[in-house]
Each structure stands twice: as C-alpha cells, then as structure tokens.
Motif scaffolding. Sequence first.
Motif, short mmCIF file in Angstrom:
data_model
loop_
_atom_site.label_atom_id
_atom_site.label_comp_id
_atom_site.label_asym_id
_atom_site.label_seq_id
_atom_site.Cartn_x
_atom_site.Cartn_y
_atom_site.Cartn_z
N GLU A 1 0.83 -1.20 0.00
CA GLU A 1 0.00 0.00 0.00
C GLU A 1 0.87 1.25 0.00
OE1 GLU A 1 -3.74 1.93 2.49
OE2 GLU A 1 -2.45 0.45 3.46
N TYR A 2 1.94 1.24 0.78
CA TYR A 2 2.84 2.39 0.84
C TYR A 2 3.50 2.62 -0.52
CZ TYR A 2 6.56 5.48 2.47
OH TYR A 2 7.41 6.56 2.65
N ILE A 3 3.97 1.55 -1.14
CA ILE A 3 4.63 1.68 -2.44
C ILE A 3 3.67 2.20 -3.50
CG2 ILE A 3 5.59 0.33 -4.37
CD1 ILE A 3 7.03 -1.39 -2.30
N HIS A 4 2.46 1.64 -3.54
CA HIS A 4 1.50 2.01 -4.58
C HIS A 4 1.00 3.44 -4.43
CE1 HIS A 4 0.41 -2.46 -5.47
NE2 HIS A 4 1.63 -2.15 -5.80
N THR A 5 1.12 4.01 -3.25
CA THR A 5 0.66 5.39 -3.04
C THR A 5 1.79 6.39 -2.94
OG1 THR A 5 0.54 4.96 -0.65
CG2 THR A 5 -1.49 4.68 -1.91
N ASN A 6 3.05 5.91 -2.93
CA ASN A 6 4.19 6.82 -2.78
C ASN A 6 5.33 6.55 -3.75
OD1 ASN A 6 3.64 8.46 -0.07
ND2 ASN A 6 3.08 6.32 0.35
N TYR A 7 5.13 5.70 -4.75
CA TYR A 7 6.22 5.30 -5.63
C TYR A 7 6.89 6.47 -6.33
CZ TYR A 7 2.89 5.97 -9.43
OH TYR A 7 1.99 6.52 -10.30
N PHE A 8 6.16 7.56 -6.53
CA PHE A 8 6.70 8.72 -7.24
C PHE A 8 7.57 9.60 -6.34
CE2 PHE A 8 2.39 9.33 -5.72
CZ PHE A 8 2.49 10.45 -4.92
N ARG A 9 7.60 9.27 -5.06
CA ARG A 9 8.45 10.00 -4.12
C ARG A 9 9.76 9.24 -3.89
NH1 ARG A 9 3.22 10.57 -1.49
NH2 ARG A 9 2.56 12.75 -1.55
N ARG B 1 6.05 -13.85 -0.92
CA ARG B 1 4.80 -13.34 -1.49
C ARG B 1 4.96 -12.87 -2.94
NH1 ARG B 1 0.56 -10.02 0.85
NH2 ARG B 1 -0.78 -9.33 -0.85
N CYS B 2 6.05 -12.16 -3.22
CA CYS B 2 6.19 -11.48 -4.51
C CYS B 2 7.32 -12.03 -5.38
CB CYS B 2 6.40 -9.98 -4.31
SG CYS B 2 5.16 -9.19 -3.28
N GLY B 3 8.16 -12.87 -4.81
CA GLY B 3 9.28 -13.41 -5.57
C GLY B 3 10.43 -12.45 -5.76
N THR B 4 10.46 -11.38 -5.00
CA THR B 4 11.53 -10.40 -5.08
C THR B 4 11.65 -9.67 -3.76
OG1 THR B 4 12.41 -8.53 -6.37
CG2 THR B 4 10.03 -8.55 -5.94
N THR B 5 12.66 -8.82 -3.62
CA THR B 5 12.81 -8.04 -2.40
C THR B 5 11.85 -6.85 -2.41
OG1 THR B 5 14.51 -6.61 -3.37
CG2 THR B 5 15.26 -8.64 -2.29
N ALA B 6 11.74 -6.16 -1.29
CA ALA B 6 10.86 -5.00 -1.21
C ALA B 6 11.30 -3.91 -2.19
CB ALA B 6 10.83 -4.46 0.22
N MET B 7 12.59 -3.61 -2.23
CA MET B 7 13.09 -2.59 -3.14
C MET B 7 13.01 -3.07 -4.59
SD MET B 7 13.68 0.05 -1.35
CE MET B 7 14.64 1.13 -2.42
N GLY B 8 13.16 -4.38 -4.80
CA GLY B 8 13.01 -4.93 -6.14
C GLY B 8 11.59 -4.76 -6.65
N TYR B 9 10.62 -4.95 -5.75
CA TYR B 9 9.22 -4.74 -6.13
C TYR B 9 8.97 -3.26 -6.43
CZ TYR B 9 4.19 -4.66 -6.20
OH TYR B 9 2.90 -4.48 -6.60
N LEU B 10 9.53 -2.38 -5.62
CA LEU B 10 9.37 -0.94 -5.85
C LEU B 10 9.88 -0.57 -7.24
CD1 LEU B 10 8.88 2.02 -5.05
CD2 LEU B 10 11.13 1.99 -3.95
#
Length: 285
Positions: A183-191, A216-225
Amino acid sequence: MPQFDRYKNRLVNIEFAAVEDLSHLPYPDRLSLVFVTSGSMRGMLNERPLSIAAPCILCLAEEDELKITEKQNVAAQSFHFQREFLNSVPDSETQRDLRMAPRIRTGLSLFQRNDAQHTGLPRITEKAYPLLFEWFFVLGTEVQAQSDERWRCRIKKYLIQILGMLEDLNRSSEQSPVDLVLEYIHTNYFRKIALEDLTKCAHLNRVSLNKLFQERCGTTAMGYLLSHRLKVAGDLLTHTDMNLNDIARATGFEYDTYFIKQFTSKRGLSPTTYRVTSRKLAAFL
C-alpha cells in the motif's frame, strides 16, 4: 451455465463447479467464490502479487483481473452468481421492479477493491474452516440436486452464512506487513523511498521484510518498488507524450539517466524504442 429451476420453469443465474481450474475467471457478469481446499498458487490480482495456500476462499468481482502464474496440486470448487441473485424478492412478486427490491448486502465488502484491506482473500481461521467447508459443500449439493421448490432459498441461506463469516474474518484480521508495504509503495512510488522507509512501515528489519516479500512477490521490497515504477513508466511511455525526464520524475527516479539505464536493463529495450514498439502493438489490439 445458469441453472434451470425445474419447479418454477425459469433460469437462475448461479453456477457451481465441483472442479475449478481458474482458467476462465473471473466472469464479466458474475461474482465468484473460489474455495481452494488443497495446494497453493501464485499470480497477480488487479496488478498486485497474489499468493494463495489452502485452505482459503478467493472472492472475485466482475471487474477483477486475475492471472495465475504458478499452481501446485491445487484442488478447488467455485460458486458463481449474478448480483440480481441477491435480490430478496418473494416468488409471488418476481414480476415487480427488481430495482426496488431489498437486496442481500452481507459480504459485499469482500468484492470491493477500494483499499488494501479488501484484497479478495479473507483470512480463514482453523475454527472457521470446518464450517465453511460444510456450508460450501451443502450449497454445491443443493445447486445440483434442487431437492424441492425452496432450493433457491436454502442456497441463499448458505451464501449469507458463508459471506457473513468471511466478512467478519476479514474485518477482524490485521493487514500483513507485506500488505502495508505494498500500500505504501502504490501510493508513494513517485516519491523518494529508501529501504528504511519500508522497514519502518512494516515494523520489521530488512532481513525479515525481504524474506516475506520473497515468499509473497518473488523479489525483495526494493526490487518490487523498482518493478512497479517501471510498470507505471511503461504505461506513461505508451499512453502519453511526456518526455523521459518528466516520466522519470513522475515515477520516483531522480535522474532520467538512471531511469533509462534501469528501464533498458529490465525491459531489454530503451524507453524510446519501447514507446514506439508498444504504440504499434497497441494499434492492433
């Protein structure tokens, strides 16, 4: 296929599948409950990572987009119904305007996607599972058997019980750390986002957060970002005339040179080439 009510000589817009492979879901005109009783699978639901392990019930709305990328020994059943089936209209009044009829609203929040809590996958507890299994089994049996003229009423009864329990479980469950970070990534990715921002959001250290993201996603948190930023950038390249510098800034990249490097590395095409190619492809779709 809709069920034919042999007592009332009419079609009832419901369907039960004793064996569901999820290849045709969701239906564009029906809500769906998919009861996964064994196995696991991964994929995407509305462009968000989806990881399912039995037992669980997947709630799909008409407009949802589901893509399953991996399945392991999955066994599932499903029940599908049009929203009009929720109209609580006595049989003697079926000719009245259905828009004025009372409607079952229990569990409809399960099919909403207006926030991160409504993921379409309510948590099933150990105590709830036996009841849900029984109700789903009886519901499916009644769809097939139509034991007497009130079979539709019994199906609605079990549907209300199932939806009500799932709604209560969903309401009482807390968001997982991964859901919070998504949720944080999807609402703040442009920052500007650092790994520290994500660990603070999840209240976890780096190792624990990345372990959960890998599962869950097959990658790290920053990789998903990064992948999410590049996905948004791809859409902007295809559907707008924004220049590369503006797209870079709109998707959280501080410099267009770094954006071009990352995009080319991950997509195999430069942003400019991708823009031309994707527009040509879109013209044929």
